[in-house]
Design a protein around this motif. Structure first.
Motif, PDB file in Angstrom:
ATOM      1  N   TRP A  69      -4.027   6.640  -5.717  1.00  0.00           N
ATOM      2  CA  TRP A  69      -4.795   6.954  -4.509  1.00  0.00           C
ATOM      3  C   TRP A  69      -5.903   7.931  -4.848  1.00  0.00           C
ATOM      4  O   TRP A  69      -5.738   8.815  -5.691  1.00  0.00           O
ATOM      5  N   ASP A  89     -12.758   2.502  -7.301  1.00  0.00           N
ATOM      6  CA  ASP A  89     -11.968   1.680  -6.382  1.00  0.00           C
ATOM      7  C   ASP A  89     -11.320   0.505  -7.113  1.00  0.00           C
ATOM      8  O   ASP A  89     -10.177   0.153  -6.833  1.00  0.00           O
ATOM      9  N   GLN A  90     -12.028  -0.094  -8.043  1.00  0.00           N
ATOM     10  CA  GLN A  90     -11.481  -1.220  -8.792  1.00  0.00           C
ATOM     11  C   GLN A  90     -10.240  -0.797  -9.571  1.00  0.00           C
ATOM     12  O   GLN A  90      -9.238  -1.520  -9.632  1.00  0.00           O
ATOM     13  N   ARG A 103     -12.272   3.649   1.117  1.00  0.00           N
ATOM     14  CA  ARG A 103     -10.834   3.661   0.870  1.00  0.00           C
ATOM     15  C   ARG A 103     -10.470   4.912   0.079  1.00  0.00           C
ATOM     16  O   ARG A 103     -11.021   5.167  -0.987  1.00  0.00           O
ATOM     17  N   ASN A 141       0.809  -1.210   0.000  1.00  0.00           N
ATOM     18  CA  ASN A 141       0.000   0.000   0.000  1.00  0.00           C
ATOM     19  C   ASN A 141       0.850   1.271   0.000  1.00  0.00           C
ATOM     20  O   ASN A 141       0.319   2.354  -0.153  1.00  0.00           O
ATOM     21  N   ARG A 150     -14.386  -3.808   4.436  1.00  0.00           N
ATOM     22  CA  ARG A 150     -12.978  -3.417   4.357  1.00  0.00           C
ATOM     23  C   ARG A 150     -12.182  -4.517   5.036  1.00  0.00           C
ATOM     24  O   ARG A 150     -12.513  -4.921   6.159  1.00  0.00           O
ATOM     25  N   SER A 169     -17.464   2.194  -6.846  1.00  0.00           N
ATOM     26  CA  SER A 169     -16.897   0.853  -7.021  1.00  0.00           C
ATOM     27  C   SER A 169     -16.001   0.789  -8.252  1.00  0.00           C
ATOM     28  O   SER A 169     -14.962   0.111  -8.241  1.00  0.00           O
ATOM     29  N   LYS A 221      -8.830  -3.600   1.836  1.00  0.00           N
ATOM     30  CA  LYS A 221      -9.522  -3.890   0.575  1.00  0.00           C
ATOM     31  C   LYS A 221     -11.007  -3.546   0.699  1.00  0.00           C
ATOM     32  O   LYS A 221     -11.644  -3.808   1.710  1.00  0.00           O
ATOM     33  N   TYR A 222     -11.560  -2.958  -0.360  1.00  0.00           N
ATOM     34  CA  TYR A 222     -12.980  -2.595  -0.413  1.00  0.00           C
ATOM     35  C   TYR A 222     -13.725  -3.615  -1.270  1.00  0.00           C
ATOM     36  O   TYR A 222     -13.291  -3.951  -2.373  1.00  0.00           O
ATOM     37  N   THR A 223     -14.844  -4.119  -0.730  1.00  0.00           N
ATOM     38  CA  THR A 223     -15.700  -5.029  -1.500  1.00  0.00           C
ATOM     39  C   THR A 223     -17.151  -4.611  -1.313  1.00  0.00           C
ATOM     40  O   THR A 223     -17.647  -4.554  -0.187  1.00  0.00           O
ATOM     41  N   LYS A 256      -7.275  -0.164  -6.989  1.00  0.00           N
ATOM     42  CA  LYS A 256      -7.083  -1.139  -5.908  1.00  0.00           C
ATOM     43  C   LYS A 256      -5.623  -1.535  -5.694  1.00  0.00           C
ATOM     44  O   LYS A 256      -5.238  -1.918  -4.583  1.00  0.00           O
ATOM     45  N   ASP A 257      -4.791  -1.428  -6.715  1.00  0.00           N
ATOM     46  CA  ASP A 257      -3.409  -1.867  -6.594  1.00  0.00           C
ATOM     47  C   ASP A 257      -2.399  -0.727  -6.596  1.00  0.00           C
ATOM     48  O   ASP A 257      -1.273  -0.893  -6.145  1.00  0.00           O
TER      49      ASP A 257
END
Length: 581
Positions: free
Chosen positions: A346, A338-339, A386, A34, A523, A335, A507-509, A342-343
């Motif tokens: 920011w 964020d996708q 996130r 991160n 999270r 979403s 992680k956000y789902t 995700k890696d």
């Protein structure tokens, strides 16, 4: 026997140490992945200085007023202040038209006041993010005065000019101009200059390397004073297609596509990073980073060495109220971003700022019955997603839209010029004002409501903009010592976010994605999992998520009474944060 016991203990301790080391390594790997930074873990509190606190009774907020409230800001638990422009300006666009980048506007105080403010912030562990405007300057800036004095002046190419002998320049729509034409004729040199915003905000010519160096030197001036970063206003428009091609009819409806992210914008940012940003440990963010998540990533991909945080508008520019476009669409926006992020890269997370109506009036419910609950719910959303949370001053106490009835009450160049333009065309002015009651930027700019005294404790004089009459029952003083207040709930959220990195780096789902009323997500970081349930409706709403039968704990809720979730149902505007063991 002793040897066997010793071997057993040694083996057990070795296994324990190995497991512990493995867990530590796993955590370190997560943190390294991160790429921890202070600006990722920070909560940013935005201050609109003209409306925050007036110290001298002239009706305008100032730097000394902010200084007097630093302990309050510190008590919120936030880490940084984003300060809207305080530079010398004729105030055509409330400070976003800068006439001197190295001086403080007299309305706000002096450079000595600024130095005291910065010192006071740093003493309290608060960082300062300056708002800077370099797509355009004021027409009263010395550069522009020189530029329009003659075609041969050395500052001529600091701005975009079109000689009249070439005919009228290709039409460009202007954000703030009454006549909606971004080319303004200047008789002195018989030429037109470009202004994407107000005619008093001529666009700087970033094609000119001398202009760029002037800007970089100015940025170093503030960074060497010790500020902690920049938020760059309207910078997505700095690079132009200077052949000025004709644009398709209706292009202003997708302004970023045709005006923003020009052919050299990323070249300019990489140059800026190399010459300025890379020399300091700072936070950098530009307004409106593209029109898609993929475009936004180009600004903040660490390998590209441009900015370190993306600030996009798709989530706030999609309607007058969340009911107009629906929660499902809203969830999809967050979403998708964020996708993409995700890696790497920011994001910033926000629901309001100085260019938007009040958060609770747009995304929640500002009725007496639901204002506090929905405000807490929205704050929960911001603090649990996130990305770096940006929180606008006054939202912590649930300030609402003022909803002016008369155009005379508006000071904003955007609203006033649109009104005049519509009036000239014989348009429906009453309908326009009704829309402005919900959408105007002025709704977010009314003076801060400190207490129940005159003008909400903002000023002893006549405020530059009317104070919302509900200051008598929505203010800091009334909420300060109430453990169930909107203000103290916000403080609890900030502390919860700081307590555990899962709400920063986890992680956000998204869950139950098609639910029209409930925004639910988890999270996760290492072995820790947080479930967040948010009801965006004024009615009870159910959700389709299999809650664990045991080993879960409600760690915060906005009703202050939630012991369990019954039948997968949330009460109106309920927000619940659950730790799953």
């Amino acid at each position: 026997m002793k040897t066997t016991l010793a071997l057993y203990l040694l083996t057990t301790l070795t296994l324990f140490s190995t497991e512990r080391l493995s867990a530590q390594n796993k955590f370190l790997e997560t943190i390294q992945k991160n790429d921890t930074k202070w600006w990722k873990e920070a909560v940013v509190y935005q201050i609109y200085p003209r409306s925050f606190k007036d110290s001298d009774g002239d009706g305008v907020g100032d730097l000394k007023g902010i200084i007097s409230k630093l302990d309050y800001i510190k008590s919120l638990g936030v880490d940084a202040i984003w300060l809207n422009p305080i530079y010398t300006s004729p105030n055509d666009d409330n400070g976003y038209d800068i006439s001197n980048y190295r001086e403080i506007m007299s309305d706000f105080g002096t450079m000595n006041d600024f130095d005291l403010l910065l010192k006071g912030m740093h003493q309290r562990g608060l960082k300062l993010i300056m708002d800077i405007v370099v797509n355009h300057s004021s027409d009263e800036h010395e550069w522009f005065k020189q530029s329009k004095s003659s075609r041969d002046n050395k500052y001529r190419d600091y701005y975009h000019w079109w000689p009249a002998e070439k005919g009228k320049p290709p039409y460009r729509w202007s954000f703030f101009d009454v006549n909606s034409d971004a080319w303004k004729y200047d008789a002195k040199t018989d030429a037109y200059y470009l202004h994407y915003f107000s005619q008093k905000q001529p666009d700087l010519n970033w094609e000119n390397p001398t202009v760029r160096q002037e800007i970089y030197e100015m940025m170093r001036f503030w960074l060497d004073k010790g500020i902690d970063g920049f938020r760059m206003d309207a910078f997505q428009f700095a690079s132009k297609v200077t052949t000025w091609p004709e644009l398709p009819q209706g292009y202003e409806k997708n302004i970023i596509k045709y005006y923003g992210v020009g052919p050299h914008l990323h070249d300019y940012l990489q140059e800026m990073n190399k010459e300025v940003f890379s020399k300091y440990d700072i936070m950098t963010v530009a307004e409106g980073a593209g029109s898609t998540p993929e475009e936004a990533m180009l600004f903040v991909d660490p390998d590209r060495k441009e900015l370190n945080m993306a600030y996009h508008f798709e989530s706030v520019d999609i309607g007058k109220h969340i009911n107009d476009f629906g929660l499902v669409k809203y969830k999809d926006i967050f979403s998708r971003y964020d996708q993409t992020f995700k890696d790497k890269g920011w994001l910033s997370i926000f629901l309001a700022n100085h260019d938007q109506p009040r958060m609770v009036s747009k995304f929640g419910n500002d009725s007496v019955q639901f204002r506090s609950l929905s405000s807490k719910m929205l704050s929960t959303f911001i603090m649990c997603m996130r990305g770096t949370p940006y929180y606008y001053n006054g939202d912590e106490v649930g300030m609402t839209n003022i909803r002016f009835d008369s155009i005379e009450d508006y000071k904003d160049v955007d609203t006033r010029n649109k009104y005049i333009g519509l009036k000239n065309k014989g348009g429906d002015l009453k309908a326009f004002l009704e829309v402005q009651k919900q959408t105007s930027r002025e709704n977010g700019r009314t003076p801060f409501q400190w207490d129940s005294t005159k003008n909400g404790g903002f000023s002893e004089g006549k405020p530059w903009l009317k104070v919302n009459p509900n200051y008598s029952f929505i203010n800091v003083e009334l909420q300060e010592n109430d453990p169930n207040s909107t203000l103290n709930y916000f403080r609890s959220l900030v502390q919860l976010r700081k307590k555990d990195p899962v709400l920063v780096y986890g992680k956000y789902t998204i869950l139950d994605k098609e639910n029209p009323s409930v925004f639910a997500f988890t999270r996760e970081l290492n072995d820790k999992k947080i479930l967040v349930l948010l009801n965006f409706s004024e009615k009870e709403s159910t959700f389709n998520i299999a809650l664990p039968t045991s080993k879960f704990k409600i760690i915060l809720d906005n009703y202050s009474s939630t012991k369990e979730i019954k039948k997968n149902t949330l009460r109106p505007y309920e927000a619940v944060i659950i730790e799953i063991k």
